[in-house]
Structures are given as C-alpha cells and as structure tokens.
Design a protein around this motif. Structure first.
Motif, PDB file in Angstrom:
ATOM      1  N   ASP A 121       0.866  -1.307  -0.093  1.00 51.67           N
ATOM      2  CA  ASP A 121       0.034   0.051   0.058  1.00 51.67           C
ATOM      3  C   ASP A 121       0.856   1.295   0.002  1.00 51.67           C
ATOM      4  OD1 ASP A 121      -2.376   1.487   0.092  1.00 51.67           O
ATOM      5  OD2 ASP A 121      -3.068   0.563   1.762  1.00 51.67           O
ATOM      6  N   LEU A 122       0.273   2.215  -0.216  1.00 50.67           N
ATOM      7  CA  LEU A 122       1.004   3.569  -0.158  1.00 50.67           C
ATOM      8  C   LEU A 122       0.146   4.648   0.434  1.00 50.67           C
ATOM      9  CD1 LEU A 122       3.430   4.996  -2.515  1.00 50.67           C
ATOM     10  CD2 LEU A 122       1.386   6.621  -2.261  1.00 50.67           C
ATOM     11  N   TYR A 123       0.615   5.315   1.345  1.00 50.52           N
ATOM     12  CA  TYR A 123      -0.160   6.627   2.308  1.00 50.52           C
ATOM     13  C   TYR A 123       0.672   7.717   1.709  1.00 50.52           C
ATOM     14  CZ  TYR A 123      -1.840   2.702   4.917  1.00 50.52           C
ATOM     15  OH  TYR A 123      -2.421   1.468   5.394  1.00 50.52           O
ATOM     16  N   ILE A 124      -0.149   8.803   1.682  1.00 55.45           N
ATOM     17  CA  ILE A 124       0.252  10.220   1.465  1.00 55.45           C
ATOM     18  C   ILE A 124      -0.357  10.930   2.258  1.00 55.45           C
ATOM     19  CG2 ILE A 124       0.358  12.164  -0.283  1.00 55.45           C
ATOM     20  CD1 ILE A 124       0.547  10.179  -2.629  1.00 55.45           C
ATOM     21  N   HIS A 125       0.384  11.669   3.285  1.00 59.27           N
ATOM     22  CA  HIS A 125      -0.006  12.475   4.543  1.00 59.27           C
ATOM     23  C   HIS A 125       0.593  13.715   4.212  1.00 59.27           C
ATOM     24  CE1 HIS A 125      -1.813   9.110   6.281  1.00 59.27           C
ATOM     25  NE2 HIS A 125      -0.571   8.554   6.805  1.00 59.27           N
ATOM     26  N   LYS A 126      -0.540  14.706   4.622  1.00 57.80           N
ATOM     27  CA  LYS A 126      -0.131  16.323   4.433  1.00 57.80           C
ATOM     28  C   LYS A 126      -0.075  16.709   6.022  1.00 57.80           C
ATOM     29  CE  LYS A 126      -1.882  17.592   0.185  1.00 57.80           C
ATOM     30  NZ  LYS A 126      -2.679  18.409  -0.670  1.00 57.80           N
ATOM     31  N   ARG A 127       0.433  17.646   6.505  1.00 57.28           N
ATOM     32  CA  ARG A 127       0.197  18.209   8.004  1.00 57.28           C
ATOM     33  C   ARG A 127      -0.938  18.346   8.342  1.00 57.28           C
ATOM     34  NH1 ARG A 127       4.340  22.249  11.194  1.00 57.28           N
ATOM     35  NH2 ARG A 127       3.296  22.389  12.991  1.00 57.28           N
ATOM     36  N   GLU A 128      -1.564  18.047   9.261  1.00 58.01           N
ATOM     37  CA  GLU A 128      -2.935  18.313   9.952  1.00 58.01           C
ATOM     38  C   GLU A 128      -3.153  17.982  11.430  1.00 58.01           C
ATOM     39  OE1 GLU A 128      -5.786  15.746   8.283  1.00 58.01           O
ATOM     40  OE2 GLU A 128      -4.467  13.746   8.388  1.00 58.01           O
ATOM     41  N   LYS A 129      -4.108  18.769  11.881  1.00 57.57           N
ATOM     42  CA  LYS A 129      -4.229  18.888  13.265  1.00 57.57           C
ATOM     43  C   LYS A 129      -4.805  17.377  13.795  1.00 57.57           C
ATOM     44  CE  LYS A 129      -3.171  22.948  15.011  1.00 57.57           C
ATOM     45  NZ  LYS A 129      -2.068  23.070  16.003  1.00 57.57           N
ATOM     46  N   GLN A 130      -4.150  16.843  14.428  1.00 58.31           N
ATOM     47  CA  GLN A 130      -4.340  15.680  15.071  1.00 58.31           C
ATOM     48  C   GLN A 130      -4.474  15.461  16.693  1.00 58.31           C
ATOM     49  OE1 GLN A 130      -2.303  12.193  13.093  1.00 58.31           O
ATOM     50  NE2 GLN A 130      -0.837  13.773  12.711  1.00 58.31           N
ATOM     51  N   LYS A 131      -5.721  14.601  17.046  1.00 59.99           N
ATOM     52  CA  LYS A 131      -5.695  14.374  18.365  1.00 59.99           C
ATOM     53  C   LYS A 131      -4.957  13.292  18.905  1.00 59.99           C
ATOM     54  CE  LYS A 131      -9.359  13.966  22.168  1.00 59.99           C
ATOM     55  NZ  LYS A 131     -10.721  13.561  22.337  1.00 59.99           N
ATOM     56  N   TRP A 132      -3.992  13.439  19.763  1.00 57.97           N
ATOM     57  CA  TRP A 132      -3.229  12.254  20.281  1.00 57.97           C
ATOM     58  C   TRP A 132      -3.788  11.911  21.870  1.00 57.97           C
ATOM     59  CZ3 TRP A 132       0.277   9.809  17.356  1.00 57.97           C
ATOM     60  CH2 TRP A 132       0.712  10.692  16.036  1.00 57.97           C
ATOM     61  N   VAL A 133      -3.413  10.331  21.922  1.00 61.60           N
ATOM     62  CA  VAL A 133      -3.997   9.768  23.207  1.00 61.60           C
ATOM     63  C   VAL A 133      -2.815   9.062  23.787  1.00 61.60           C
ATOM     64  CG1 VAL A 133      -5.566   8.163  24.293  1.00 61.60           C
ATOM     65  CG2 VAL A 133      -6.517   9.583  22.496  1.00 61.60           C
ATOM     66  N   LEU A 134      -2.527   9.369  24.986  1.00 63.81           N
ATOM     67  CA  LEU A 134      -1.131   8.921  25.730  1.00 63.81           C
ATOM     68  C   LEU A 134      -1.836   7.620  26.408  1.00 63.81           C
ATOM     69  CD1 LEU A 134       1.999   8.854  26.401  1.00 63.81           C
ATOM     70  CD2 LEU A 134       0.990  10.472  28.309  1.00 63.81           C
ATOM     71  N   GLU A 135      -1.142   6.720  25.786  1.00 66.52           N
ATOM     72  CA  GLU A 135      -1.463   5.328  26.593  1.00 66.52           C
ATOM     73  C   GLU A 135      -0.830   4.891  28.028  1.00 66.52           C
ATOM     74  OE1 GLU A 135       1.455   1.701  25.050  1.00 66.52           O
ATOM     75  OE2 GLU A 135      -0.576   1.892  23.874  1.00 66.52           O
ATOM     76  N   ASP A 136      -1.651   3.975  28.704  1.00 66.15           N
ATOM     77  CA  ASP A 136      -0.965   3.835  29.983  1.00 66.15           C
ATOM     78  C   ASP A 136       0.464   3.273  29.716  1.00 66.15           C
ATOM     79  OD1 ASP A 136      -3.072   4.656  31.221  1.00 66.15           O
ATOM     80  OD2 ASP A 136      -4.173   2.711  31.335  1.00 66.15           O
ATOM     81  N   LEU A 137       1.388   3.599  30.818  1.00 65.08           N
ATOM     82  CA  LEU A 137       2.794   2.957  30.799  1.00 65.08           C
ATOM     83  C   LEU A 137       2.727   1.481  31.131  1.00 65.08           C
ATOM     84  CD1 LEU A 137       5.711   3.799  30.354  1.00 65.08           C
ATOM     85  CD2 LEU A 137       5.829   4.258  32.792  1.00 65.08           C
ATOM     86  N   ASN A 138       3.724   0.690  30.332  1.00 66.38           N
ATOM     87  CA  ASN A 138       3.780  -0.579  30.775  1.00 66.38           C
ATOM     88  C   ASN A 138       4.572  -0.630  32.021  1.00 66.38           C
ATOM     89  OD1 ASN A 138       4.786  -3.185  30.762  1.00 66.38           O
ATOM     90  ND2 ASN A 138       4.070  -3.708  28.906  1.00 66.38           N
ATOM     91  N   THR A 139       4.341  -1.613  32.993  1.00 66.01           N
ATOM     92  CA  THR A 139       5.150  -1.425  34.184  1.00 66.01           C
ATOM     93  C   THR A 139       6.499  -1.995  34.038  1.00 66.01           C
ATOM     94  OG1 THR A 139       3.952  -3.136  34.871  1.00 66.01           O
ATOM     95  CG2 THR A 139       3.174  -1.417  35.734  1.00 66.01           C
TER      96      THR A 139
END
Length: 304
Positions: free
Chosen positions: A248-266
């Motif tokens: 596959d091939l993806y083409i991405h331009k800069r755009e606003k994204q919402k990021w979610v920080l997952e829990d830290l593995n112990t």
C-alpha cells in the motif's frame, strides 16, 4: 559483519537509493533527467553506485523491487498533486536546510518538499532520534521539562550506580569512578541480578520521560516528521522481505491530530501515543555504556 549490522547498512542504502530513483522518475517523466543528474555531485553519484552494488550483491530481489516501487510512488504522487509542469527536481541528501525532505519538486509557482519512507506493513519506522538531555528543549522549546528531566536522570543514575556497586561488593564513589576496567560496561553483557537492576533503572528513566509527556500541552508534529508546514509524507509499504511485494502507499499532509497517551507498561522503557492515522512510539535507550548517564530518545511511527 554481523547480521544486525548488515541489515542496518542495507536499510540506509535502500532508503538513499529509493530517494534517488523516485526523484529520477519524476525528472524523467518531465524531460529534465539530464539536468537532474548534472545537479548531483560526483561524490554522491559514486556513493549511490556503491549502494546499488551492495544491494545487488546482498539482495537482488530488493534491488528489483526498488525500481518497481519508484514508478508506483511517482504514479501515486502525481495523481495526488496534479503538478502540471515540473521545472526542477532536487535531491536534498546532506542539505541541512531540508532535514525532513528527501527531495524537492519545483514548479513555476512553488517548491514541494517530499519525505519518503519504505517499510514493512505493520512495522514502526524511525522518525527522530535525539539525546535525552536536549530532547524537550529541541522539539518542544520546553526548558522547564528539560531541566526537571535532566535532574531526574542524574538522580536515578546515582541510585543505579550505588546498587551496582553493592551487587559487585565494591566501594562506591560518585557514579562509576571506582568501577574496575575488567568489569562489564555494556548493557548486553549484564546477566542475572545485575541485569535486573539495570532494567529497573531503565524503566525509571522511561517513567520520568512518560510523566513529562503527560504534562505537555502541545502537538507532536515535530516528532513524526512534520516540522515543515508544507511537507508531504509518502509512506510505501511492502509485504515483507521474502518478496518485497507492494502492499500500500499512504500520502499525508500536515494536519491537526488528537493524540491519546496510553498507559505506561510497568516493565518497559517505551510507551505509545495514538491518533486516527498513526501510532507514535517513544523509546528511551542508553547511548552505549551504562557507566555514563547518557540516553537517546527514539521516536518511531506505525502508519495505518
């Protein structure tokens, strides 16, 4: 040469060669290939020839695949951009002013920086790597986080050094000043209890890094290769190194994204942030010897 070293070199070679092939494909289609070749230094051309020979001798299937990928990538980009006339193609190898772009497409009215990645599907691709002691300063202009993180690195290093000296029944004297020359200094040499102490130390550094990330109120564009407003990311995925079949091939331009920080593995020194289109992995690694408080922070992205 060890297998992992060979693979690391091949990754560099194939990346540089693919950039050249894709840029050359654009130049050829717009009738400016001779100008494109003349724009490259003899040193760079010789280097690319050496890369091609190394890949040919090591993995002929990969070399054949790079030629096919370059045509598919050019097709997809042209369909996405609708360029019209192209005046110049510039390979940006070793140019500091275009650290994120691999080549530039120059038209009458604009210059389009292109960042190109080739990777196996469902794998992480390295985007940034920086020293831990300047990471927050460089990428987030956050001196408060940087100062706090540096202090915690020093504190955990001294705790770690004390425990290692106790484990080896040695007298402690600030860091590893009393560490005998004939004892281990590389993380991979540690076994048993000493390795457990080291992994616990590495996890604590990763935890402090995670805590600083949880306090950030910003985006992560600089970590995923979008430091430039107008850069276009092109990610070419293949099905695996057995066949290098196009996936596959993806083409991405800069755009606003919402990021979610997952829990830290112990039990880990790495963690992930998720958006709709990517997973960003942040990983803390020692520079080399564990006897110095020196770390690098690797950022890698998985696309979907």
């Amino acid at each position: 040469m060890k297998a992992n070293q060979r693979e690391a070199y091949l990754n560099v070679y194939k990346g540089s060669l693919l950039e050249f092939l894709v840029a050359g494909e654009f130049a050829r289609r717009f009738g400016i290939y001779s100008d494109f070749i003349r724009s490259l230094s003899s040193d760079l051309l010789n280097q690319l020839k050496a890369y091609e020979l190394a890949i040919r001798n090591s993995d002929k299937k990969l070399l054949d695949a790079l030629g096919k990928f370059s045509k598919s990538i050019a097709d997809h980009i042209l369909l996405e951009l609708q360029l019209g006339k192209l005046n110049k193609v510039i390979l940006t190898a070793h140019e500091k002013n275009h650290s994120e772009a691999d080549f530039l497409l120059v038209t009458e009215t604009k210059t389009l920086p292109i960042s190109l990645k080739l990777c196996k599907k469902s794998s992480f691709v390295n985007t940034k790597s920086a020293g831990a002691r300047s990471f927050f300063s460089n990428y987030f202009k956050n001196e408060e986080s940087q100062s706090r993180f540096n202090q915690l690195i020093d504190l955990e290093f001294e705790k770690f050094a004390r425990k290692m000296h106790e484990e080896y029944d040695l007298k402690y004297n600030q860091g590893f000043k009393n560490w005998p020359l004939d004892l281990e200094e590389l993380p991979g040499q540690l076994v048993g209890r000493s390795r457990e102490i080291y992994l616990s130390y590495l996890h604590k550094i990763g935890t402090h890094l995670y805590n600083e990330f949880s306090l950030l109120k910003t985006d992560y564009d600089s970590l995923i290769g979008f430091g430039s407003e107008d850069i276009l990311q092109v990610i070419c995925l293949h099905k695996g190194t057995e066949t290098y079949e196009f996936e596959d091939l993806y083409i991405h331009k800069r755009e606003k994204q919402k990021w979610v920080l997952e829990d830290l593995n112990t039990h880990s020194a790495s963690f992930h942030l998720h958006s709709k289109k990517r997973t960003l992995q942040i990983r803390c690694k020692p520079m080399n010897k564990f006897t110095v408080p020196s770390f690098k922070i690797n950022c890698a992205v998985k696309y979907f």
